[in-house]
Design an enzyme around this catalytic site. Structure first.
Site, PDB file in Angstrom:
ATOM      1  N   ASN A 155       1.088  -0.887  -0.222  1.00  6.23           N
ATOM      2  CA  ASN A 155       0.399   0.312  -0.169  1.00  6.23           C
ATOM      3  C   ASN A 155       0.895   1.293   0.382  1.00  6.23           C
ATOM      4  OD1 ASN A 155      -2.036   1.998   0.372  1.00  6.23           O
ATOM      5  ND2 ASN A 155      -1.921   1.355   2.404  1.00  6.23           N
ATOM      6  N   TRP A 156       1.189   2.026  -1.401  1.00  2.87           N
ATOM      7  CA  TRP A 156       2.071   2.847  -1.400  1.00  2.87           C
ATOM      8  C   TRP A 156       0.977   4.335  -0.567  1.00  2.87           C
ATOM      9  CZ3 TRP A 156       3.795   2.496  -6.869  1.00  2.87           C
ATOM     10  CH2 TRP A 156       4.727   1.347  -7.146  1.00  2.87           C
ATOM     11  N   LYS A 157       0.114   4.366  -0.246  1.00  2.76           N
ATOM     12  CA  LYS A 157      -0.478   5.420   0.147  1.00  2.76           C
ATOM     13  C   LYS A 157      -0.534   6.413  -0.654  1.00  2.76           C
ATOM     14  CE  LYS A 157       0.044   3.146   4.388  1.00  2.76           C
ATOM     15  NZ  LYS A 157       0.086   3.459   5.795  1.00  2.76           N
TER      16      LYS A 157
ATOM     17  N   HIS B 215      -9.567   1.380   5.382  1.00  2.00           N
ATOM     18  CA  HIS B 215      -7.893   1.181   5.726  1.00  2.00           C
ATOM     19  C   HIS B 215      -8.084   2.640   7.311  1.00  2.00           C
ATOM     20  CE1 HIS B 215      -4.123   2.388   6.589  1.00  2.00           C
ATOM     21  NE2 HIS B 215      -3.485   1.331   6.460  1.00  2.00           N
TER      22      HIS B 215
ATOM     23  N   GLU C  59      -6.575   4.745   8.107  1.00  4.65           N
ATOM     24  CA  GLU C  59      -6.295   5.839   7.442  1.00  4.65           C
ATOM     25  C   GLU C  59      -7.870   6.730   7.348  1.00  4.65           C
ATOM     26  OE1 GLU C  59      -2.592   5.322   6.000  1.00  4.65           O
ATOM     27  OE2 GLU C  59      -1.279   4.822   7.141  1.00  4.65           O
TER      28      GLU C  59
ATOM     29  N   GLU D 223      -5.209  -5.420  10.590  1.00  9.41           N
ATOM     30  CA  GLU D 223      -4.278  -3.970  10.782  1.00  9.41           C
ATOM     31  C   GLU D 223      -4.637  -3.660  12.244  1.00  9.41           C
ATOM     32  OE1 GLU D 223      -2.422  -2.578   6.918  1.00  9.41           O
ATOM     33  OE2 GLU D 223      -4.012  -1.623   7.413  1.00  9.41           O
TER      34      GLU D 223
ATOM     35  N   GLY E 200       2.278   2.643  10.617  1.00 13.64           N
ATOM     36  CA  GLY E 200       3.624   3.042  10.433  1.00 13.64           C
ATOM     37  C   GLY E 200       4.010   3.415  11.728  1.00 13.64           C
TER      38      GLY E 200
ATOM     39  N   SER F   4       2.924  -2.636  10.409  1.00 17.03           N
ATOM     40  CA  SER F   4       4.625  -2.706  10.508  1.00 17.03           C
ATOM     41  C   SER F   4       5.470  -3.993   9.674  1.00 17.03           C
ATOM     42  CB  SER F   4       4.707  -2.528  11.792  1.00 17.03           C
ATOM     43  OG  SER F   4       4.761  -0.484  12.056  1.00 17.03           O
TER      44      SER F   4
ATOM     45  N   GLY G  47       2.759  -1.075   4.253  1.00 18.63           N
ATOM     46  CA  GLY G  47       2.493   0.555   3.917  1.00 18.63           C
ATOM     47  C   GLY G  47       4.262   0.895   3.588  1.00 18.63           C
ATOM     48  N   GLY G  48       5.531   1.324   5.184  1.00 15.40           N
ATOM     49  CA  GLY G  48       6.353   2.194   4.102  1.00 15.40           C
ATOM     50  C   GLY G  48       7.285   1.097   3.488  1.00 15.40           C
TER      51      GLY G  48
HETATM   52  C1  PEP Z   1      -0.784  -0.035   5.827  1.00 14.33           C
HETATM   53  O1  PEP Z   1      -0.336   1.004   4.919  1.00 14.33           O
HETATM   54  O2  PEP Z   1      -2.062  -0.271   5.728  1.00 14.33           O
HETATM   55  C2  PEP Z   1       0.249  -0.263   7.317  1.00 14.33           C
HETATM   56  C3  PEP Z   1       0.303  -1.304   7.626  1.00 14.33           C
HETATM   57  O3  PEP Z   1       1.535   0.681   6.981  1.00 14.33           O
HETATM   58  P1  PEP Z   1       3.060   0.145   7.884  1.00 14.33           P
HETATM   59  O4  PEP Z   1       3.392  -1.212   7.031  1.00 14.33           O
HETATM   60  O5  PEP Z   1       4.306   1.433   7.295  1.00 14.33           O
HETATM   61  O6  PEP Z   1       2.321   0.315   8.842  1.00 14.33           O
END
Ligand code: PEP
Length: 267
Positions: free
Chosen positions: A12-14, A106, A108, A178, A184, A224, A245-246
């Site tokens: 997920n590049w957000k 999600h 966010e 999640e 994050g 994470s 994500g990251g």
């Molecule tokens: C996400 O964006 O769904 C996520 C899990 O981010 P991260 O891996 O950065 O925690």
């Protein structure tokens, strides 16, 4: 219906990358995985790799994804099929760019942009009606966990999201657990915390759709996930993939997570 056998690693590049960066991230990932000798078809039979770039780059990334055997997905969509909804994007629009998946609910979207369970449920139904496979995200905040409400939150979110779905619809659903406190933040759920939450979600899905259908549903862990913890998490029976994500923003770290999934799959 049986146990899901293909692990799903979704990036997920957000709201990151510009157009050139998006193209080079997808290309670099493809080249890194390709250089190891396994063909996209061989890899995809064990680990499905999904890229979820920002909307404006879906077509560019989709072409590269096709070349390397990756799946394309979007990070969100609107629940109406067409009309005067300035700034929104429909499921049909996404499907026409080559998207197979769409992330819905999600954290966010829920916690920064105010999406309710009802909105998420409407989006799930609209995605399926457009031929997209929803990746439904659920997860508790740290306050909810510390108050002992994790299961109540997960029950409410998952039951609402799949409300009214047929068994046929449900076959296309992926769930992502999640925990909000892990997204994050660098704080990852322990394998036991993740496994417990996944087992709880699967039981709720079994109550609704039956044990066989629930055991065939992939439940991803997100929060994470990094190259150094991916293997331990993915080795849990209850975890069938990761929403990343990251660490999906660097080709090298995302490739390492895919490699971890491949290693678990073959061990
Ligand atoms: C996400 O964006 O769904 C996520 C899990 O981010 P991260 O891996 O950065 O925690």
């Amino acid at each position: 219906m049986g146990t899901p056998t293909v692990t799903f690693i979704a990036g997920n590049w957000k709201m990151h990358t510009d157009r050139d960066e998006a193209k080079s991230l997808a290309t670099s990932l493809g080249e890194q995985l390709q250089s190891e000798g396994s063909s996209p078809a061989d890899r995809s039979s064990r680990v499905e790799v999904g890229l979820f770039p920002p909307y404006p780059f879906l077509c560019d990334v989709g072409e590269i994804a096709e070349r390397f055997g990756f799946r394309l997905g979007a990070q969100d969509m609107y629940f109406e099929p067409v009309g005067a909804f300035t700034g929104e994007v429909s499921g049909a629009m996404l499907a026409s760019t080559g998207c197979r998946y769409v992330i819905l609910g999600h954290s966010e979207r829920r916690h920064v942009l105010g999406e309710t369970d009802e909105i998420v449920a409407r989006k799930v139904r609209a995605a399926l009606a457009s031929g997209l496979a929803p990746v439904i995200c659920v997860g508790e905040t740290i306050e909810q966990r510390e108050a002992g409400n994790t299961e109540d939150v997960l029950r409410t979110q998952i039951e609402s999201a799949v409300d009214g779905l047929s068994e046929n619809d449900f076959e296309k659903v992926t769930v992502a657990y999640e925990p909000v406190w892990a997204i994050g933040t660098g704080h990852t759920a322990t394998p036991d915390q993740a496994s417990d939450a996944h087992a709880f979600l699967r039981t709720r899905l079994a109550d609704r759709f039956g044990a066989d259908a629930a055991s065939a549903c992939r439940i991803l862990y997100g929060g994470s996930v990094k190259p150094d913890n991916a293997k331990t998490l993915l080795a849990q029976d209850e975890i069938q993939g990761a929403l990343v994500g990251g660490a999906s923003l660097q080709a090298a770290s995302f490739a390492d997570i895919v490699r971890a999934a491949l290693a678990v799959h073959t061990s």
